[in-house]
Design a protein around this motif. Structure first.
Motif, PDB file in Angstrom:
ATOM      1  N   LEU A 180       0.831  -1.203   0.000  1.00 44.80           N
ATOM      2  CA  LEU A 180       0.000   0.000   0.000  1.00 44.80           C
ATOM      3  C   LEU A 180       0.870   1.260   0.000  1.00 44.80           C
ATOM      4  CD1 LEU A 180      -2.699   1.512   0.294  1.00 44.80           C
ATOM      5  CD2 LEU A 180      -2.584   1.072   2.760  1.00 44.80           C
ATOM      6  N   ALA A 181       1.826   1.332   0.902  1.00 40.78           N
ATOM      7  CA  ALA A 181       2.690   2.516   0.972  1.00 40.78           C
ATOM      8  C   ALA A 181       3.710   2.543  -0.162  1.00 40.78           C
ATOM      9  CB  ALA A 181       3.409   2.555   2.321  1.00 40.78           C
ATOM     10  N   GLY A 182       4.143   1.352  -0.618  1.00 37.67           N
ATOM     11  CA  GLY A 182       5.136   1.287  -1.674  1.00 37.67           C
ATOM     12  C   GLY A 182       4.565   1.300  -3.073  1.00 37.67           C
ATOM     13  N   SER A 183       3.261   1.067  -3.200  1.00 40.79           N
ATOM     14  CA  SER A 183       2.561   1.104  -4.492  1.00 40.79           C
ATOM     15  C   SER A 183       3.183   0.154  -5.522  1.00 40.79           C
ATOM     16  CB  SER A 183       2.520   2.533  -5.049  1.00 40.79           C
ATOM     17  OG  SER A 183       1.634   3.340  -4.298  1.00 40.79           O
ATOM     18  N   TYR A 184       3.317  -1.131  -5.145  1.00 40.50           N
ATOM     19  CA  TYR A 184       3.837  -2.103  -6.099  1.00 40.50           C
ATOM     20  C   TYR A 184       3.240  -3.487  -5.852  1.00 40.50           C
ATOM     21  CZ  TYR A 184       7.038  -3.655  -2.328  1.00 40.50           C
ATOM     22  OH  TYR A 184       7.570  -4.119  -1.152  1.00 40.50           O
ATOM     23  N   LEU A 185       3.411  -4.350  -6.824  1.00 35.11           N
ATOM     24  CA  LEU A 185       3.106  -5.774  -6.734  1.00 35.11           C
ATOM     25  C   LEU A 185       4.435  -6.510  -6.660  1.00 35.11           C
ATOM     26  CD1 LEU A 185       1.138  -8.289  -7.158  1.00 35.11           C
ATOM     27  CD2 LEU A 185       1.580  -7.975  -9.608  1.00 35.11           C
ATOM     28  N   ALA A 186       4.519  -7.594  -5.883  1.00 35.44           N
ATOM     29  CA  ALA A 186       5.762  -8.357  -5.790  1.00 35.44           C
ATOM     30  C   ALA A 186       5.476  -9.849  -5.883  1.00 35.44           C
ATOM     31  CB  ALA A 186       6.487  -8.052  -4.485  1.00 35.44           C
ATOM     32  N   ARG A 187       6.372 -10.537  -6.566  1.00 37.98           N
ATOM     33  CA  ARG A 187       6.309 -12.006  -6.649  1.00 37.98           C
ATOM     34  C   ARG A 187       7.377 -12.586  -5.734  1.00 37.98           C
ATOM     35  NH1 ARG A 187       7.338 -12.378 -11.553  1.00 37.98           N
ATOM     36  NH2 ARG A 187       9.568 -12.880 -11.420  1.00 37.98           N
ATOM     37  N   ILE A 188       6.986 -13.572  -4.917  1.00 37.09           N
ATOM     38  CA  ILE A 188       7.906 -14.174  -3.957  1.00 37.09           C
ATOM     39  C   ILE A 188       8.471 -15.481  -4.509  1.00 37.09           C
ATOM     40  CG2 ILE A 188       8.108 -15.212  -1.668  1.00 37.09           C
ATOM     41  CD1 ILE A 188       6.000 -13.277  -0.665  1.00 37.09           C
ATOM     42  N   ASP A 189       9.781 -15.636  -4.404  1.00 35.05           N
ATOM     43  CA  ASP A 189      10.421 -16.915  -4.695  1.00 35.05           C
ATOM     44  C   ASP A 189      10.367 -17.740  -3.413  1.00 35.05           C
ATOM     45  OD1 ASP A 189      12.779 -18.821  -4.578  1.00 35.05           O
ATOM     46  OD2 ASP A 189      12.914 -18.177  -6.667  1.00 35.05           O
ATOM     47  N   SER A 190       9.587 -18.807  -3.442  1.00 35.45           N
ATOM     48  CA  SER A 190       9.335 -19.567  -2.225  1.00 35.45           C
ATOM     49  C   SER A 190      10.606 -20.168  -1.640  1.00 35.45           C
ATOM     50  CB  SER A 190       8.321 -20.683  -2.507  1.00 35.45           C
ATOM     51  OG  SER A 190       8.007 -21.383  -1.330  1.00 35.45           O
ATOM     52  N   ALA A 191      11.539 -20.580  -2.483  1.00 35.78           N
ATOM     53  CA  ALA A 191      12.756 -21.224  -1.995  1.00 35.78           C
ATOM     54  C   ALA A 191      13.702 -20.223  -1.341  1.00 35.78           C
ATOM     55  CB  ALA A 191      13.456 -21.941  -3.144  1.00 35.78           C
ATOM     56  N   SER A 192      13.997 -19.139  -2.040  1.00 38.76           N
ATOM     57  CA  SER A 192      14.963 -18.168  -1.519  1.00 38.76           C
ATOM     58  C   SER A 192      14.327 -17.122  -0.616  1.00 38.76           C
ATOM     59  CB  SER A 192      15.663 -17.456  -2.679  1.00 38.76           C
ATOM     60  OG  SER A 192      14.755 -16.599  -3.369  1.00 38.76           O
ATOM     61  N   GLY A 193      13.029 -16.893  -0.812  1.00 40.28           N
ATOM     62  CA  GLY A 193      12.350 -15.836  -0.065  1.00 40.28           C
ATOM     63  C   GLY A 193      12.470 -14.469  -0.702  1.00 40.28           C
ATOM     64  N   GLY A 194      13.172 -14.378  -1.820  1.00 45.46           N
ATOM     65  CA  GLY A 194      13.336 -13.092  -2.473  1.00 45.46           C
ATOM     66  C   GLY A 194      12.049 -12.575  -3.088  1.00 45.46           C
ATOM     67  N   ALA A 195      11.887 -11.264  -3.091  1.00 41.37           N
ATOM     68  CA  ALA A 195      10.695 -10.622  -3.660  1.00 41.37           C
ATOM     69  C   ALA A 195      11.091  -9.805  -4.879  1.00 41.37           C
ATOM     70  CB  ALA A 195      10.016  -9.731  -2.633  1.00 41.37           C
TER      71      ALA A 195
END
Length: 323
Positions: A180-195
């Motif tokens: 909400l504050a960052g105004s973006y969509l992110a995809r999570i890599d389940s293995a590494s946890g990276g967004a």
């Protein structure tokens, strides 16, 4: 506790003409001051809701209208709730800074607190990925995962800091969240946890909630712009539609089993439905009272459940069976 009064508001209004959305609406009252924030239909036919201001998980029997509440722990202020693959209620508890599980069979409450060095995450919502991990968001700038089998928890700093809010999993188990504050969509890599940040085309849109349809498209409510947006991961494309009315403020978004999109509009005090096939807003269900403030929306086949945090009520839209 005496059984709360079951209210049927026959004159709430009807959905606009659409065979797929022919429906009736019922309203159930919950304890005064509960402030039901999020809602989730339970596997046994009951309905769970987070009584945010009373530190409890509410359980409604839609057949009788009876409600009971389960205390979740000292300082509890639950925000989100979903039904997990294990049949339990999984709750993001901002007050306890913990993920909480309620087992409806044993009535046991378990809690996994975030590491103390993370501070207050302001936990928001959660979703299970395809590997069985529970992912959660915290508005104070974090997201993370919990392995229900081992209790192992990982917490990550979110790109751009504050704002992680709504979260969802696509049919293939991929998890996305919005900020909400960052105004973006992110995809999570389940293995590494990276967004991986995926920037919407409208700057500063205030992406608040996100939900996947049956094809893995992401539907996003944009609080700041009044738009409903769709992101298609397979093509990397976006498309947006302005909600009807003056100055819409879309909060929650949910996609039902027919891929009809439901959006709560705080400005209109209503929940509107959108048909992606015709790309039109096809119906509107008004709140049962002033400033109903429907926070999250969830459903099951034939039903869409709406928690009215402003009126201490739950509303259900029951739809005609698919023809």
């Amino acid at each position: 506790m005496p059984a709360p009064r079951l209210a049927l508001l026959a004159l709430l209004g009807t959905l606009l003409a659409s065979p797929a959305l022919a429906a009736d609406v019922k309203v159930y009252e919950v304890p005064k001051g509960a402030h039901p924030h999020d809602v989730a239909p339970a596997p046994d036919g009951s309905v769970w809701y987070t009584a945010q201001h009373q530190g409890a998980l509410g359980i409604l029997d839609p057949k009788t209208g009876q409600v009971r509440q389960v205390k979740l722990g000292e300082g509890s202020a639950p925000h989100g709730v979903i039904a997990g693959p294990d049949g339990a209620a999984w709750i993001t508890d901002g007050g306890q800074n913990a993920i909480v599980r309620y087992d409806p069979k044993t009535r046991k409450v378990d809690a996994w607190k975030l590491p103390k060095d993370q501070g207050n995450a302001n936990l928001n919502t959660c979703a299970f990925d395809g590997r069985g991990l529970l992912w959660f968001t915290g508005q104070n700038g974090v997201y993370g995962s919990l392995d229900p089998k081992t209790g192992a928890m990982r917490v990550f700093k979110a790109p751009k800091g504050r704002g992680p809010y709504g979260i969802t999993a696509t049919p293939d188990g991929t998890v996305y969240y919005v900020s909400l504050a960052g105004s973006y969509l992110a995809r999570i890599d389940s293995a590494s946890g990276g967004a991986t940040v995926i920037e919407p085309p409208t700057e500063g849109q205030g992406a608040r909630r996100v939900w996947s349809d049956s094809r893995g498209n992401l539907w996003i409510s944009e609080w700041n712009t009044g738009q409903l947006s769709r992101y298609t991961p397979s093509s990397g494309t976006w498309k947006s539609w302005m909600l009807p009315g003056d100055g819409p403020r879309p909060y929650a978004v949910y996609v039902d089993e027919r891929d009809i999109v439901w959006v709560s509009d705080f400005a209109a005090n209503a929940v509107v439905s959108f048909d992606p096939r015709s790309e039109t807003f096809t119906g509107s269900v008004p709140g049962s009272g002033r400033e109903a403030d429907v926070r999250q929306i969830l459903g099951r086949p034939g039903e869409v459940w709406l928690p009215e945090s402003g009126t201490d009520r739950l509303m259900v839209v029951r739809k005609a069976p698919a023809g």
